[in-house]
Scaffold this motif. Structure first.
Motif, PDB file in Angstrom:
ATOM      1  N   ALA A  36       4.881   5.549  10.837  1.00 36.62           N
ATOM      2  CA  ALA A  36       6.110   6.222  10.406  1.00 36.62           C
ATOM      3  C   ALA A  36       7.099   5.246   9.780  1.00 36.62           C
ATOM      4  N   ILE A  37       7.223   4.054  10.353  1.00 36.76           N
ATOM      5  CA  ILE A  37       8.157   3.062   9.820  1.00 36.76           C
ATOM      6  C   ILE A  37       7.711   2.622   8.420  1.00 36.76           C
ATOM      7  N   PHE A  38       6.412   2.398   8.286  1.00 36.88           N
ATOM      8  CA  PHE A  38       5.882   1.975   6.989  1.00 36.88           C
ATOM      9  C   PHE A  38       6.091   3.060   5.946  1.00 36.88           C
ATOM     10  N   LYS A  39       5.778   4.311   6.280  1.00 34.89           N
ATOM     11  CA  LYS A  39       5.884   5.417   5.325  1.00 34.89           C
ATOM     12  C   LYS A  39       7.319   5.641   4.867  1.00 34.89           C
ATOM     13  N   GLY A  40       8.289   5.336   5.732  1.00 32.54           N
ATOM     14  CA  GLY A  40       9.684   5.548   5.388  1.00 32.54           C
ATOM     15  C   GLY A  40      10.337   4.386   4.670  1.00 32.54           C
ATOM     16  N   SER A  41       9.583   3.323   4.452  1.00 30.72           N
ATOM     17  CA  SER A  41      10.139   2.126   3.825  1.00 30.72           C
ATOM     18  C   SER A  41       9.909   2.128   2.315  1.00 30.72           C
ATOM     19  N   GLY A  45       6.692   3.559   0.333  1.00 29.89           N
ATOM     20  CA  GLY A  45       6.844   4.460  -0.800  1.00 29.89           C
ATOM     21  C   GLY A  45       6.098   3.963  -2.022  1.00 29.89           C
ATOM     22  N   MET A  46       6.122   2.651  -2.258  1.00 30.45           N
ATOM     23  CA  MET A  46       5.421   2.081  -3.396  1.00 30.45           C
ATOM     24  C   MET A  46       3.909   2.176  -3.225  1.00 30.45           C
TER      25      MET A  46
END
Length: 322
Positions: A36-41, A45-46
């Motif tokens: 979740a943290i990665f997906k929201g960063s 996103g890139m």
């Protein structure tokens, strides 16, 4: 350090290297995309936003496409473009009627990968080869027509017409819309063309990284071999057809062979199509890797064959006194 120069020495390097870098990261950290943290960063996103970046890329690409073309350029461009598309259409029909499983034809090679690879020529490679080795300099400008191959539209159209996939009308509209917007802007305002066209090369490694992040290399042990086979098939089959068409339209065959390649951006098409048609979602990643390998193979073989043919034609002209 000469990083850009080193990348440019690799055929399709701006597309291929980020693609495989993303694939390596996904293979090493297969669960990272679900964090979740990665997906929201911004990083997440890139890495997972390849579709949005592709939309921006097609707008920039569209600005380079000209509505007008005349005489010999129109004749040459249309013949080579139609040769590519119709050859792909015939192959698709053969797959449709003679292959029981279009997703796994041979060692995992799919109809999606075949159509994406066959239907789009490497424009930069074509123009460089024809500009140096071609019979007429006008052959270079023929790519203004051939560039209509770019993007997922004709891949989707061929798959749909031959019954290999089923797309709603809206899918064609939304797939083509960014390219059309770019074409309108580029043809109405030369300043917009010059401004947005610069984004093409910038966006290529960006969306390629995201595309690669959708590929787990542990599931693609056979993609290298099938990609090589696909590349050889593209050169042999489309090279033969386009050679004949080039001769029929006043050329010596060199321009036709120079167009017998697969564009680097064709590697982006399978995932774009898979996002629209659920039947291809499971093979979108493998098709991407196969087409990416095909890009490299054709980028190596086509210059060799084009140079050989040009030397042969020149020797024949000297021998005949022309």
């Amino acid at each position: 350090m000469k990083i850009k120069a080193a990348i440019d020495r690799i055929p399709g390097g701006l597309m291929i290297l980020p693609l495989f870098l993303g694939a390596i990261l996904r293979t090493m950290f297969p669960n990272l995309a679900d964090d979740a943290i990665f997906k929201g960063s911004f990083t997440g996103g890139m890495m997972t936003g390849a579709t949005a970046l592709l939309g921006a890329y097609y707008i920039c690409l569209g600005t380079t496409l000209q509505f007008r073309s005349t005489g010999y350029i129109l004749k040459k461009g249309v013949s080579l473009w139609a040769g590519k598309i119709l050859t792909t259409l015939v192959i698709s029909l053969l797959i449709r009627y003679f292959a029981p499983d279009q997703n796994h034809l041979f060692l995992g090679l799919s109809a999606l990968a075949i159509v994406a690879a066959f239907s789009d020529s490497n424009g930069g490679l074509y123009m460089a080869l024809v500009g140096q080795l071609g019979k007429r300099k006008e052959d270079v400008a023929a790519y203004s027509i051939m560039s209509l191959e770019s993007g997922p539209f004709f891949t989707m159209l061929i798959l749909g017409v031959t019954g290999l996939a089923n797309f709603p009308v809206e899918a064609f509209v939304f797939a083509l819309l960014p390219l059309v917007i770019g074409m309108i802007l580029g043809n109405l305002d030369i300043d917009m063309r010059e401004f947005l066209s610069k984004g093409i090369h910038i966006l290529i490694p960006m969306y390629s990284l995201g595309l690669g992040f959708g590929i787990n290399l542990s599931n693609l042990a056979k993609s290298g071999a099938t990609g090589i086979i696909l590349g050889i098939a593209v050169v042999v089959i489309t090279g033969s057809v386009l050679y004949l068409l080039d001769r029929l339209t006043g050329g010596n065959g060199v321009a036709g062979v120079a167009a017998a390649s697969t564009a680097g951006n064709a590697a982006a098409v399978p995932m774009t199509v898979a996002a629209v048609y659920t039947g291809y979602q499971e093979i979108g990643a493998s098709a991407t890797a196969q087409v990416a390998t095909c890009v490299i193979v054709t980028a190596i073989l086509v210059p060799i064959l084009t140079a050989w043919l040009a030397r042969r034609k020149q020797a024949q002209e000297l021998a005949s006194g022309d």
